[in-house]
Write a protein that holds these residues in place. Structure first.
Motif, short mmCIF file in Angstrom:
data_model
loop_
_atom_site.label_atom_id
_atom_site.label_comp_id
_atom_site.label_asym_id
_atom_site.label_seq_id
_atom_site.Cartn_x
_atom_site.Cartn_y
_atom_site.Cartn_z
N LEU A 31 0.84 -1.19 0.00
CA LEU A 31 0.00 0.00 0.00
C LEU A 31 0.88 1.26 0.00
O LEU A 31 1.77 1.40 0.84
CB LEU A 31 -0.92 0.02 1.22
CG LEU A 31 -1.83 -1.20 1.42
CD1 LEU A 31 -2.70 -1.00 2.65
CD2 LEU A 31 -2.68 -1.47 0.18
N HIS A 32 0.60 2.16 -0.93
CA HIS A 32 1.38 3.39 -1.08
C HIS A 32 0.80 4.52 -0.22
O HIS A 32 -0.26 4.39 0.39
CB HIS A 32 1.39 3.81 -2.55
CG HIS A 32 0.03 4.26 -3.03
ND1 HIS A 32 -0.43 5.54 -2.87
CD2 HIS A 32 -0.97 3.58 -3.66
CE1 HIS A 32 -1.65 5.64 -3.38
NE2 HIS A 32 -2.00 4.45 -3.86
N GLY A 33 1.50 5.65 -0.25
CA GLY A 33 1.05 6.83 0.48
C GLY A 33 0.80 8.02 -0.43
O GLY A 33 0.63 7.88 -1.64
N ARG A 53 2.51 -13.93 -5.01
CA ARG A 53 1.55 -13.14 -5.80
C ARG A 53 1.55 -11.75 -5.18
O ARG A 53 1.06 -11.55 -4.06
CB ARG A 53 0.16 -13.76 -5.72
CG ARG A 53 -0.94 -12.95 -6.40
CD ARG A 53 -0.69 -12.81 -7.88
NE ARG A 53 -1.90 -12.40 -8.58
CZ ARG A 53 -1.94 -12.09 -9.86
NH1 ARG A 53 -0.82 -12.13 -10.58
NH2 ARG A 53 -3.06 -11.75 -10.45
N CYS A 54 2.13 -10.79 -5.86
CA CYS A 54 2.28 -9.44 -5.33
C CYS A 54 1.22 -8.52 -5.92
O CYS A 54 0.98 -8.54 -7.13
CB CYS A 54 3.67 -8.89 -5.66
SG CYS A 54 5.02 -9.88 -4.99
N ILE A 55 0.59 -7.72 -5.06
CA ILE A 55 -0.47 -6.81 -5.48
C ILE A 55 -0.19 -5.43 -4.90
O ILE A 55 0.04 -5.30 -3.69
CB ILE A 55 -1.86 -7.30 -5.02
CG1 ILE A 55 -2.13 -8.72 -5.51
CG2 ILE A 55 -2.95 -6.35 -5.47
CD1 ILE A 55 -2.19 -9.73 -4.40
N ALA A 56 -0.20 -4.42 -5.75
CA ALA A 56 0.01 -3.04 -5.32
C ALA A 56 -1.10 -2.17 -5.91
O ALA A 56 -1.02 -1.74 -7.06
CB ALA A 56 1.37 -2.52 -5.75
N PRO A 57 -2.17 -1.92 -5.16
CA PRO A 57 -3.27 -1.12 -5.70
C PRO A 57 -2.96 0.38 -5.68
O PRO A 57 -2.16 0.85 -4.88
CB PRO A 57 -4.42 -1.43 -4.73
CG PRO A 57 -3.74 -1.71 -3.43
CD PRO A 57 -2.45 -2.42 -3.80
N ASP A 58 -3.60 1.10 -6.59
CA ASP A 58 -3.78 2.54 -6.40
C ASP A 58 -4.93 2.68 -5.41
O ASP A 58 -6.06 2.23 -5.68
CB ASP A 58 -4.18 3.23 -7.71
CG ASP A 58 -3.09 3.22 -8.76
OD1 ASP A 58 -1.93 2.91 -8.42
OD2 ASP A 58 -3.40 3.50 -9.94
N LEU A 97 1.48 -7.74 4.75
CA LEU A 97 0.95 -6.46 4.32
C LEU A 97 2.06 -5.45 4.52
O LEU A 97 2.54 -5.26 5.65
CB LEU A 97 -0.30 -6.10 5.13
CG LEU A 97 -0.94 -4.73 4.88
CD1 LEU A 97 -1.28 -4.53 3.41
CD2 LEU A 97 -2.19 -4.58 5.75
N VAL A 98 2.50 -4.81 3.44
CA VAL A 98 3.62 -3.86 3.46
C VAL A 98 3.06 -2.50 3.09
O VAL A 98 2.38 -2.36 2.08
CB VAL A 98 4.71 -4.28 2.46
CG1 VAL A 98 5.89 -3.32 2.52
CG2 VAL A 98 5.15 -5.72 2.70
N ALA A 105 -1.25 4.01 7.39
CA ALA A 105 -2.39 4.35 8.26
C ALA A 105 -3.54 3.38 8.04
O ALA A 105 -4.18 2.91 8.99
CB ALA A 105 -2.84 5.78 7.98
N VAL A 106 -3.80 3.05 6.77
CA VAL A 106 -4.86 2.09 6.45
C VAL A 106 -4.45 0.70 6.95
O VAL A 106 -5.26 -0.03 7.54
CB VAL A 106 -5.13 2.07 4.94
CG1 VAL A 106 -6.18 1.02 4.59
CG2 VAL A 106 -5.60 3.46 4.47
#
Length: 299
Positions: A31-33, A53-58, A97-98, A105-106
Motif C-alpha cells: 500500500l502506497h502513500g 503473488r504481489c499486489i500493489a493497488p492505487d 501487508l507492506v 495508516a490504512v
C-alpha cells in the motif's frame, strides 16, 4: 513483470492494481502513500514476484482508481473496507501487508480490526494512530512538523498544488534531501520518475487531499482543535500480528517520538531505525526495505 489489472474492492470502488507472480502463490499486498500510487512498489513486485503473488493497488483517490469527490468518501472506514474487500477477494490472508505513509495508516487499522486477514505487517514510516494522536495533542515538535496537513486541508489545496508544473509538490521530495546526490541513496528523483508522478497527479489531486480533510488527526489550531477531543480505544488500535517497523530517522514530517511506547499497542514488535534515510526510503534504499520484508517473511 508488473501489469495493471482491476481487482474487486468495496462494492462502491474497484481498485486498480499492479501485480506480479502466479495467482496461486502466497499473496503479498503493498500500500502506497501520498502523493504516490501503486507504481512506487514496482521494484518490490519484481523482487518478490518469483515466489509470491504481489499486489500493489492505487488506493481510492489516487492514480487509476476511482476518486469520489466528497470528503466523506475518504473516512477511515471506507479506506479500510476497500483493503479488507481486496484481501477477501484473494480467498486467503496475505502473507505480509507492506505499507508506507497513508497506506500504513490504512494497514494499521486493517490489521487491528481484521487480524485474520494479515499474517504479518511491515510498516515503512507511517505512524501508529495512537502514537500520532498523542503527539498531535501534546508534542509541540510533531505539531510543527505536521503543520503541512492544515495546508492540504484547504479548499483550494489541489489547485495550488497543480500550479506551475506542480511547483509545490516537488519540495515534498527534495526538501528532505531525497534529490541530493551526496546523501546515501540520493538522486532518485530523475526526470523519468518525475514523469511517472506527473502522470499520476494529472488524474487529479483532490482525492489525495481528501485523505487529510477527512481525518481528525491534524495539528490543533485556534479555528480547529477537534483533535484534542479524539479518543482511540486500545481495542480498536492494538495490532496482534508480528510487526516490523522500518523507520527513516531523516523524516522531517514524522519524528522519532512517534515510536515511543509503540509496543503498548503492538506487542510483537521489531523496530529498524535507519539514520541515513528520509520519508522516501522506499525510493532511496530499496535494498534495505526489501531485506526487511524478507526478514519478516522468514519468521
Amino acid at each position: 513483470m508488473t501489469r495493471p489489472i482491476e481487482a474487486a474492492a468495496s462494492r462502491h470502488v474497484r481498485l486498480h492494481c499492479r501485480t506480479s507472480g502466479k495467482p496461486e502463490a502466497p499473496p503479498l499486498l503493498f500500500l502506497h502513500g501520498f502523493p504516490e500510487a501503486g507504481f512506487v512498489w514496482d521494484g518490490m513486485l519484481d523482487r518478490f514476484g518469483a515466489r509470491h503473488r504481489c499486489i500493489a493497488p492505487d488506493l481510492r483517490g489516487f492514480g487509476e482508481s476511482p476518486a469520489p469527490p466528497d470528503v466523506e468518501a475518504y473516512r477511515a472506514r471506507h479506506l479500510v473496507a476497500d483493503v479488507v474487500a481486496l484481501i477477501e477477494s484473494l480467498g486467503r490472508p496475505v502473507r505480509a501487508l507492506v505499507a508506507h505513509d497513508w497506506g500504513g495508516a490504512v494497514a494499521w487499522s486493517v490489521t487491528a480490526l481484521r487480524p485474520d486477514l494479515v499474517e504479518r505487517l511491515v510498516i515503512v514510516n507511517s505512524p501508529h494512530p495512537a502514537t500520532f494522536l498523542r503527539a498531535l495533542q501534546s508534542d509541540p515538535a510533531q505539531q510543527a512538523a505536521s503543520a503541512y496537513i492544515n495546508f492540504l486541508c484547504r479548499d483550494d489545496a489541489e489547485t495550488l498544488l497543480a500550479e506551475n508544473d506542480y511547483a509545490r509538490m516537488w519540495p515534498l521530495f527534495t526538501n528532505m534531501g531525497a534529490a541530493d546526490s551526496q546523501r546515501p541513496g540520493g538522486g532518485w528523483l530523475t526526470e523519468a520518475v518525475r514523469d511517472r508522478y506527473r502522470a499520476v497527479w494529472s488524474a487529479g489531486l483532490r482525492g489525495g487531499c481528501n485523505y487529510y480533510r477527512a481525518s481528525p488527526l491534524r495539528p490543533p489550531t485556534v479555528a480547529d482543535d477537534r483533535v484534542m477531543r479524539v479518543v482511540l480505544p486500545d481495542e480498536a488500535v492494538t495490532v496482534r500480528v508480528p510487526t516490523t517497523v522500518v523507520w527513516a530517522d531523516g523524516d522531517i514530517a514524522l519524528l522519532p517520538c512517534l515510536l515511543d511506547g509503540l509496543d503498548r499497542w503492538v506487542p510483537e514488535l521489531r523496530v529498524v531505525r535507519v539514520p541515513d534515510a528520509t520519508h522516501w526510503i522506499v525510493h532511496e534504499q530499496p535494498d534495505l526495505v526489501a531485506a526487511e520484508i524478507e526478514w519478516s517473511l522468514s519468521r
